[in-house]
Motif scaffolding. Structure first.
Motif, short mmCIF file in Angstrom:
data_model
loop_
_atom_site.label_atom_id
_atom_site.label_comp_id
_atom_site.label_asym_id
_atom_site.label_seq_id
_atom_site.Cartn_x
_atom_site.Cartn_y
_atom_site.Cartn_z
N GLN A 2 37.41 40.07 38.57
CA GLN A 2 36.74 41.11 39.34
C GLN A 2 37.26 41.15 40.77
O GLN A 2 37.48 42.23 41.34
N PHE A 3 37.46 39.97 41.37
CA PHE A 3 37.99 39.94 42.73
C PHE A 3 39.40 40.52 42.77
O PHE A 3 39.73 41.33 43.65
N ARG A 4 40.24 40.12 41.83
CA ARG A 4 41.61 40.62 41.80
C ARG A 4 41.64 42.12 41.53
O ARG A 4 42.44 42.85 42.11
N MET A 15 38.01 42.38 52.24
CA MET A 15 37.32 43.11 51.18
C MET A 15 36.12 43.90 51.70
O MET A 15 35.28 44.33 50.92
N ALA A 72 32.94 47.16 44.41
CA ALA A 72 32.90 46.20 43.31
C ALA A 72 33.40 46.82 42.03
O ALA A 72 33.07 47.95 41.69
N GLN A 122 34.81 36.29 37.32
CA GLN A 122 34.69 36.53 38.75
C GLN A 122 36.06 36.68 39.40
O GLN A 122 36.26 37.52 40.29
#
Length: 421
Positions: free
Chosen positions: A288-290, A336, A341, A285
């Motif tokens: 994915q965020f980075r 964001m 995504a 996770q």
């Protein structure tokens, strides 16, 4: 190991913090439509973020010097392996007559020193300027001081020049004695060394980054401090370049700041140090965020290259400004909001993506010499070029190496056909 004395370090640290504090005033000017209180909040947030994630100056000196030494040793190892490989192919191809085995590592090292000096030309200019200010005697007295900061860079440059001159003289003198038509491998070795040397600064920066990661604070309250600082710098550069938004130099400056912000957004070192190897879901996770954050910054980089009007340029600046304000407020949802995504990527896929080009080049090195119309001498040169390029593809030199190696490869492949026409 101490780079400077305690008093000198304190003075340098004070000057460094003062200079950045003055720079934050310029960053705050990128928000002209906001009140003085809001601009002050932005300025203080960026300054505090920089102070939290920065490294002490003495540590920066030491890691830079350690990275330089590690890079030099690594290049020496790569030179030895590449030279031995070239010597083996030369012996198998019948080039051993008049070409001793040590010619190839010597040629690589000579070209590497030349490339490193070209890459460090700014340091050379700085050293020449210091010698002009201090005089030769003052420079020599400065280099005899016990602090490493006074002698490391001049000594490194001097050693590189002396070794480069000696290796060039030995390599050129020996290569001239090689029979004509049997010099393709030595030329390929020299090309490999030149490309490797030109990327010495990137090697040093990569190793320095790996060393610095050990000192990152895993429990700091704002893990996105580096992103905030670099994004504020990019916003300021974009705002200040408004009067010349169409100039290529201005676009390059903005893109350079955005590239730094993208690299900071990709960095997951803090997450790795906060978690264990068994926490796969949490790490995925975080990656994915980075990745989504880095893609969001990269989207602005692509947009700034496609602007055709001042209004489009202002739209990019406004979007960057909104991102800085969201980071200052800690509003990640707003930050964001317009990001897409990123699909999860397995470690195997990332490893294949990093090594895929090298594996393809190794396969071509095995296949191309077997093709009809490629004689034995050309086959050896092609094989060496492809294997060396495969090694370069695993380093930060891969992008800039491709065009040079490709042109040299084309000359090696078609020299025979062009000579016979």
């Amino acid at each position: 190991m101490q780079a400077l004395s305690n008093d000198e370090l304190l003075h340098e640290e004070t000057e460094w913090i003062r200079d950045f504090a003055l720079r934050t005033h310029q960053y705050a000017l990128a928000f002209p439509d906001h009140s003085d209180v809001e601009r002050r909040e932005v300025r203080l947030a960026v300054l505090h973020a920089w102070i939290r994630y920065r490294y002490p100056l003495n540590l920066q000196y030491v890691t830079n010097y350690a990275a330089t030494v590690v890079t030099a040793l690594g290049m020496a190892a790569v030179t030895a392996v590449a030279g031995a490989t070239a010597a083996v192919f030369a012996r198998d191809g019948g080039d051993s007559a008049g070409a001793p085995w040590w010619l190839y590592p010597t040629a690589i090292w000579a070209a590497l020193c030349l490339g490193a000096l070209l890459a460090a030309r700014e340091d050379l200019r700085g050293i020449v300027a210091v010698i002009g200010d201090l005089g030769l005697g003052g420079m020599l007295r400065s280099m005899t001081r016990p602090q490493i900061a006074y002698w490391f860079v001049p000594a490194t440059v001097l050693i590189t020049v002396l070794v480069g001159v000696a290796a060039s003289w030995l390599a050129v003198g020996t290569a001239l004695s090689v029979p004509p038509g049997r010099q393709s491998i030595s030329a390929a070795a020299g090309l490999f060394g030149l490309i490797l040397g030109l990327q010495s600064n990137r090697w040093i920066s990569t190793v320095e980054g790996l060393l610095n990661r050990r000192y990152q604070q895993p429990h700091r309250p704002r893990p996105l401090d580096a992103v905030l600082v670099h994004l504020a710098a990019a916003t300021s550069a974009c705002f200040q370049g408004r009067a010349r938004w169409w100039e290529a130099e201005n676009i390059r400056l903005v893109r350079a700041q955005l590239a730094t912000a993208t690299a900071a957004a990709h960095d997951v070192t803090t997450v790795r140090r906060r978690t264990t190897l068994t926490e796969v879901a949490a790490r995925r996770q975080a990656r994915q965020f980075r990745a989504a954050l880095a893609e969001l910054v990269r989207r602005h980089d692509r947009a700034i290259t496609r602007v055709h009007t001042a209004q489009e340029y202002d739209a990019v600046t406004s979007s960057l400004r909104s991102g800085v304000l969201a980071l200052v407020a800690g509003d990640l949802a707003s930050l964001m909001e317009h990001s897409s995504a990123e699909p999860p990527t397995s470690r195997a896929a990332r490893l294949l993506r990093r090594t895929g080009s090298s594996l393809a080049l190794v396969a071509f090195a095995l296949v191309i010499p077997l093709l009809p119309g490629v004689d034995g001498a050309t086959a050896d040169g092609v094989r060496v070029l492809l294997l060396m390029t495969a090694a370069l593809a695993l380093t930060p030199a891969s992008d800039s190496a491709s065009s040079s190696v490709r042109s040299a490869l084309e000359r090696s492949l078609f020299a025979k056909g062009g000579g016979g026409s």
